[in-house]
Design an enzyme around this catalytic site. Sequence first.
Site, PDB file in Angstrom:
ATOM      1  N   ASP A  58       1.848 -11.213   7.137  1.00 24.23           N
ATOM      2  CA  ASP A  58       2.727 -10.371   5.891  1.00 24.23           C
ATOM      3  C   ASP A  58       4.045  -9.353   6.710  1.00 24.23           C
ATOM      4  O   ASP A  58       4.491  -8.716   5.778  1.00 24.23           O
ATOM      5  CB  ASP A  58       1.656  -8.923   5.559  1.00 24.23           C
ATOM      6  CG  ASP A  58       1.280  -7.235   6.691  1.00 24.23           C
ATOM      7  OD1 ASP A  58       0.967  -8.377   7.881  1.00 24.23           O
ATOM      8  OD2 ASP A  58       1.193  -6.671   6.488  1.00 24.23           O
ATOM      9  N   ASN A  59       4.797  -9.533   7.395  1.00 26.80           N
ATOM     10  CA  ASN A  59       5.746  -9.373   7.923  1.00 26.80           C
ATOM     11  C   ASN A  59       6.362 -10.520   7.801  1.00 26.80           C
ATOM     12  O   ASN A  59       8.141  -9.868   8.581  1.00 26.80           O
ATOM     13  CB  ASN A  59       5.607  -8.304   9.365  1.00 26.80           C
ATOM     14  CG  ASN A  59       4.960  -7.071   9.259  1.00 26.80           C
ATOM     15  OD1 ASN A  59       5.141  -5.981   7.706  1.00 26.80           O
ATOM     16  ND2 ASN A  59       4.551  -6.313   9.805  1.00 26.80           N
ATOM     17  N   GLY A  96       0.718  -1.278   0.112  1.00 26.72           N
ATOM     18  CA  GLY A  96       0.431   0.604   0.016  1.00 26.72           C
ATOM     19  C   GLY A  96       0.982   0.879  -0.280  1.00 26.72           C
ATOM     20  O   GLY A  96       0.293   1.954  -0.189  1.00 26.72           O
ATOM     21  N   LYS A 105       9.927   1.750   0.785  1.00 28.60           N
ATOM     22  CA  LYS A 105       8.309   1.918   1.541  1.00 28.60           C
ATOM     23  C   LYS A 105       8.712   3.500   1.704  1.00 28.60           C
ATOM     24  O   LYS A 105       9.278   4.399   1.695  1.00 28.60           O
ATOM     25  CB  LYS A 105       9.523   2.334   3.156  1.00 28.60           C
ATOM     26  CG  LYS A 105       7.967   1.805   4.240  1.00 28.60           C
ATOM     27  CD  LYS A 105       8.805   1.391   5.633  1.00 28.60           C
ATOM     28  CE  LYS A 105       8.503   1.241   6.578  1.00 28.60           C
ATOM     29  NZ  LYS A 105       8.520   0.549   7.854  1.00 28.60           N
ATOM     30  N   ASP A 120      -2.032   7.312   2.875  1.00 34.84           N
ATOM     31  CA  ASP A 120      -0.740   8.096   1.687  1.00 34.84           C
ATOM     32  C   ASP A 120      -0.020   7.631   0.821  1.00 34.84           C
ATOM     33  O   ASP A 120       0.489   8.401  -0.126  1.00 34.84           O
ATOM     34  CB  ASP A 120      -0.945   9.878   1.990  1.00 34.84           C
ATOM     35  CG  ASP A 120      -0.336   9.883   3.404  1.00 34.84           C
ATOM     36  OD1 ASP A 120       0.742   8.529   3.121  1.00 34.84           O
ATOM     37  OD2 ASP A 120       0.332  10.824   4.390  1.00 34.84           O
TER      38      ASP A 120
END
EC number: 2.7.7.-
Length: 475
Positions: free
Chosen positions: A257-258, A91, A117, A129
């Site tokens: 997801d990590n 994202g 990132k 955002d």
Amino acid sequence: MPVSTAYRPDPLFSALGPEFGDPVAPADFPQTILRHRNARAAASVGLDALTNDEWVAHFGRFEPLPGQPGPIAMRYHGHQFRTYNPDLGDGRGFLAAQLRESSPVGQTGRLLDLGTKGSGTTPWSRAGDGRLTLKGGMREVLAATMLEALGVPTSRALSLIETGEALERGDEPSPTRSAVLVRLQHSHVRFGTFQRAAYFERANQIEILAEHVRATYHPQVEAGDAPGLLAAIVEASARLAARWIAAGFVHGVLNTDNLNVTGESFDYGPWRFLPAYEPGFTAAYFDSSGLYAFARQPEAVFWNLTQLAGTLKLVADAEPLTEALNGFGPAYIRHLRSAFLDRLGVRSLGEAADQRLLDTTLALLREGGAELRWEPLFFDWFTGFGSSARALSGPRAKLYQTKAFADFRFALFEHEPDRPERLEAPLFARPEPEEMLIDEVEAIWSAIDRDDDWSPFADKLQRLEGLRQTLRASA
């Protein structure tokens, strides 16, 4: 672009097809100010010849590197604090490139990813955002650099570029400065990448992904052997969990997801290093139940592995998958012994003696409480007997007069030192070790935020490189 002969693009993930990722465009930032460039990491993949302008072009504006298809936002799901979320995915980052690590002529180097990132919104941004705070980027550089020095399998922060936007955040003073980070790591394929395919009951995608992971990262496993692949991921994950514990590190957010398929630590958000032994110590202010507390990290990793195993039930029988999972406990204890030997700078003496040293080390740290900080114990007694005079005349000498210390010293002195010449390094002429506690991190950020003074940050990285060179010195 003047890439070196060591630069070898190999974008394998994009070849898996559109079900695994989406082509995206990076954000158009108003500024691109280079704040950190990891020269050693860049040299390992043939990017050391870039000028600073070229560096910013590729890692601030994300002009594609030669032979790369362009940014891809990877698709995945995940359990967040053990609640399943099917709306995840990259994202605020993407896979920018894949390339081979430099290796001797005739050998194939490891495949490494360049992942971002803070590089902008993607189809998976939800209401976010797509940005990263400069403080968050600075913290990730520090965490990855410290962990690498301590021998933890980790991503490396390749680049940090300030991007000139004022970000609003609810958990820190706002507006705050923005940045984009590029990390270099072995794989960005997460447990959650498998979970997405399983969620849609797409066994063919599980098979494609499993074969990609096997062939690329665990080639010792036979083709089609999903339980064997799981066993390899279990082993790597057990090693990672053990190394976190030995480093006194708390990741903070161990969602599915990590965690990735190569057992590397990455995506450093609310991380912390222990001040002193405290099993319930948490890194994230929102972890109110202590789910990912320091001592619960192995449990969290194992729980996530069970979720990965569940996805593989679409392509393999449950019994051999369960057998592979059952290997986690023994592997974790074995790696924990090895990790503590490494931290103390001594050689293995066999399972019984190594376990005795592990047990007595933890007992001493537990008894020492807040007075005996985590990192100084390993610093004071590095390589064992050779550090006796230094430790017993140092600032913590009074702490080394207990029954717990006597038991620890007996177990430690049984073991032969490993590369005792490392004690001659300037690092061990100091009274205190190199630590990474929250007060220092905040002070480094304060200098940047208040005065745009990057010297404390640069000085810290220089000292951490000295720590890495000392502790990781080859035999």
